[in-house]
Motif scaffolding. Structure first.
Motif, PDB file in Angstrom:
ATOM      1  N   GLY A   1       0.793  -1.222   0.000  1.00 11.74           N
ATOM      2  CA  GLY A   1       0.000   0.000   0.000  1.00 11.74           C
ATOM      3  C   GLY A   1       0.830   1.279   0.000  1.00 11.74           C
ATOM      4  O   GLY A   1       0.307   2.368   0.247  1.00 11.74           O
ATOM      5  N   VAL A   2       2.135   1.166  -0.278  1.00 12.61           N
ATOM      6  CA  VAL A   2       2.990   2.363  -0.329  1.00 12.61           C
ATOM      7  C   VAL A   2       3.161   2.742  -1.801  1.00 12.61           C
ATOM      8  O   VAL A   2       3.729   1.962  -2.580  1.00 12.61           O
ATOM      9  CB  VAL A   2       4.381   2.086   0.306  1.00 12.61           C
ATOM     10  CG1 VAL A   2       5.225   3.348   0.341  1.00 12.61           C
ATOM     11  CG2 VAL A   2       4.226   1.494   1.707  1.00 12.61           C
ATOM     12  N   ASP A   3       2.676   3.903  -2.204  1.00 11.10           N
ATOM     13  CA  ASP A   3       2.764   4.247  -3.631  1.00 11.10           C
ATOM     14  C   ASP A   3       4.030   5.067  -3.921  1.00 11.10           C
ATOM     15  O   ASP A   3       4.773   5.436  -3.011  1.00 11.10           O
ATOM     16  CB  ASP A   3       1.482   4.946  -4.107  1.00 11.10           C
ATOM     17  CG  ASP A   3       1.269   6.296  -3.428  1.00 11.10           C
ATOM     18  OD1 ASP A   3       2.249   6.862  -2.891  1.00 11.10           O
ATOM     19  OD2 ASP A   3       0.120   6.780  -3.433  1.00 11.10           O
ATOM     20  N   THR A   4       4.263   5.358  -5.208  1.00  9.38           N
ATOM     21  CA  THR A   4       5.527   6.012  -5.591  1.00  9.38           C
ATOM     22  C   THR A   4       5.633   7.416  -4.991  1.00  9.38           C
ATOM     23  O   THR A   4       6.729   7.859  -4.657  1.00  9.38           O
ATOM     24  CB  THR A   4       5.688   6.097  -7.123  1.00  9.38           C
ATOM     25  OG1 THR A   4       4.500   6.678  -7.659  1.00  9.38           O
ATOM     26  CG2 THR A   4       5.925   4.755  -7.741  1.00  9.38           C
ATOM     27  N   ALA A   5       4.494   8.112  -4.851  1.00 10.49           N
ATOM     28  CA  ALA A   5       4.545   9.465  -4.273  1.00 10.49           C
ATOM     29  C   ALA A   5       5.020   9.387  -2.810  1.00 10.49           C
ATOM     30  O   ALA A   5       5.777  10.245  -2.336  1.00 10.49           O
ATOM     31  CB  ALA A   5       3.179  10.134  -4.362  1.00 10.49           C
ATOM     32  N   GLN A   6       4.587   8.355  -2.109  1.00  9.88           N
ATOM     33  CA  GLN A   6       5.043   8.189  -0.718  1.00  9.88           C
ATOM     34  C   GLN A   6       6.530   7.826  -0.670  1.00  9.88           C
ATOM     35  O   GLN A   6       7.273   8.315   0.182  1.00  9.88           O
ATOM     36  CB  GLN A   6       4.225   7.082  -0.025  1.00  9.88           C
ATOM     37  CG  GLN A   6       2.812   7.510   0.330  1.00  9.88           C
ATOM     38  CD  GLN A   6       2.014   6.306   0.793  1.00  9.88           C
ATOM     39  OE1 GLN A   6       1.569   5.488  -0.013  1.00  9.88           O
ATOM     40  NE2 GLN A   6       1.831   6.177   2.096  1.00  9.88           N
ATOM     41  N   VAL A   7       6.940   6.957  -1.597  1.00 11.41           N
ATOM     42  CA  VAL A   7       8.366   6.583  -1.639  1.00 11.41           C
ATOM     43  C   VAL A   7       9.206   7.827  -1.922  1.00 11.41           C
ATOM     44  O   VAL A   7      10.209   8.098  -1.254  1.00 11.41           O
ATOM     45  CB  VAL A   7       8.615   5.495  -2.716  1.00 11.41           C
ATOM     46  CG1 VAL A   7      10.112   5.241  -2.887  1.00 11.41           C
ATOM     47  CG2 VAL A   7       7.894   4.202  -2.353  1.00 11.41           C
ATOM     48  N   LEU A   8       8.765   8.627  -2.917  1.00 12.12           N
ATOM     49  CA  LEU A   8       9.524   9.839  -3.255  1.00 12.12           C
ATOM     50  C   LEU A   8       9.537  10.816  -2.084  1.00 12.12           C
ATOM     51  O   LEU A   8      10.552  11.479  -1.830  1.00 12.12           O
ATOM     52  CB  LEU A   8       8.914  10.505  -4.495  1.00 12.12           C
ATOM     53  CG  LEU A   8       9.317   9.842  -5.814  1.00 12.12           C
ATOM     54  CD1 LEU A   8       8.380  10.270  -6.938  1.00 12.12           C
ATOM     55  CD2 LEU A   8      10.770  10.182  -6.161  1.00 12.12           C
ATOM     56  N   GLY A   9       8.406  10.909  -1.376  1.00 11.26           N
ATOM     57  CA  GLY A   9       8.341  11.812  -0.226  1.00 11.26           C
ATOM     58  C   GLY A   9       9.342  11.412   0.839  1.00 11.26           C
ATOM     59  O   GLY A   9      10.068  12.251   1.392  1.00 11.26           O
TER      60      GLY A   9
END
Ligand code: GLU
Length: 299
Positions: free
Chosen positions: A250-258
């Protein structure tokens, strides 16, 4: 002009540490209005696969990191490596090495922390040439190397004590990591090498190889490692921390980038964002140099 690069080996899925390195090199190049290139380091044939390379390129694209030129695959560039060996041979800098296969195994790959870095003791330094079907080593000068790391500050190392004479060519016909990385950084006119701190110990050796080949020296930045939540090495779990596995949790790319952007000092919190949102705030002076644990909830 700054020309940065990210040079993964397509031997597995890019984990958070790799992605952090990719993002830092991209941000540094973008913040300087320079260029950024991707290079696939697939000289160690059996361990690399084009499928994994494509998967890595897909993950980088999902983060918004695209190469500003064609992606180079080192397996297609062996002519260049052969020419570099010929030049070194002509300059009397190579010697044939007859140490056993066991001594030489894994030398085509970048020596990350898991491979103990033992200096080559120079056993074959005085070996005479008998034909050309030998492994080849570079004769290193007895000279320490100093450089200013963009992240770690002034550094100095003594390559003979750290790596010893590096292997550049294996008897089985495989070109070694040190040769390919230095030749390609030169050919692509790379001015900035950003990579993990686990490769800091080979930088001085690579600088001496650059000098032997008459190539300019890029700037270096060695980033701290991404660790498990308890600070231990990610080890096997690293493979489970790629974009696909994180998406499953449930971790999306925007969260990873953040999170990556926060870890690189570009934003005060790990708030989800796009890669380009991080460019204005990127400064090497803001990047914390130490190791960094992944969020426990992501493991
Ligand atoms: N291809 C190397 C690796 O994946 C990195 C080389 C470098 O950045 O100098 O470990």
């Amino acid at each position: 002009m700054t020309i940065g690069r990210f040079a993964p080996s397509p031997t597995g899925v890019l984990h958070l540490g790799n992605l952090r390195t990719a993002l830092a090199s991209w941000l540094s190049a973008r913040a300087a209005e320079g260029r950024w290139l991707i290079r696939m380091e697939d000289v160690d044939g059996p361990r690399c696969s084009p499928r994994l390379g494509e998967l890595q390129l897909g993950d980088l694209a999902a983060l918004g990191l695209h190469s500003d030129g064609p992606v180079l695959w080192q397996s297609e560039r062996t002519k260049l490596y052969r020419a570099a060996l010929a030049a070194l041979y002509g300059a009397g800098r190579l010697y044939p090495c007859a140490c056993t296969r066991k001594d030489l195994q894994s030398l085509a790959s970048a020596p990350h922390a898991e491979d103990a870095l033992r200096p080559y003791p120079g056993r074959c330094r005085d070996r005479a040439w008998e034909g050309f079907d030998h492994a080849l080593r570079l004769r290193l000068p007895e000279a320490p190397v100093a450089w200013m790391d963009l992240l770690l500050g002034p550094q100095a190392d003594d390559p003979p004590a750290l790596t010893g004479d590096p292997l550049l060519f294996r008897r089985d016909g495989c070109f070694a990591y040190h040769l390919a990385v230095v030749v390609d950084d030169g050919a692509q006119e790379i001015t900035e090498v950003v990579r993990g701190a686990d490769l800091r110990s080979v930088t001085a050796t690579q600088v001496q190889l650059q000098e032997a080949l008459g190539l300019p020296r890029p700037a270096y930045a060695h980033l701290g490692m991404v660790t498990a939540p308890d600070g231990s090495r990610l080890g096997k779990r690293a493979g489970a921390l790629g974009l696909a596995a994180l998406a499953d949790r449930g971790v999306d790319t925007a969260q990873v980038l953040g999170w990556l952007g926060w870890s690189l000092g570009c934003q005060p919190t790990p708030a989800p964002c796009r890669a380009e949102d991080l460019i204005p705030a990127f400064r090497w002076t803001r990047v914390p140099p130490g190791d960094l644990p992944v969020p426990a909830t992501w493991c």
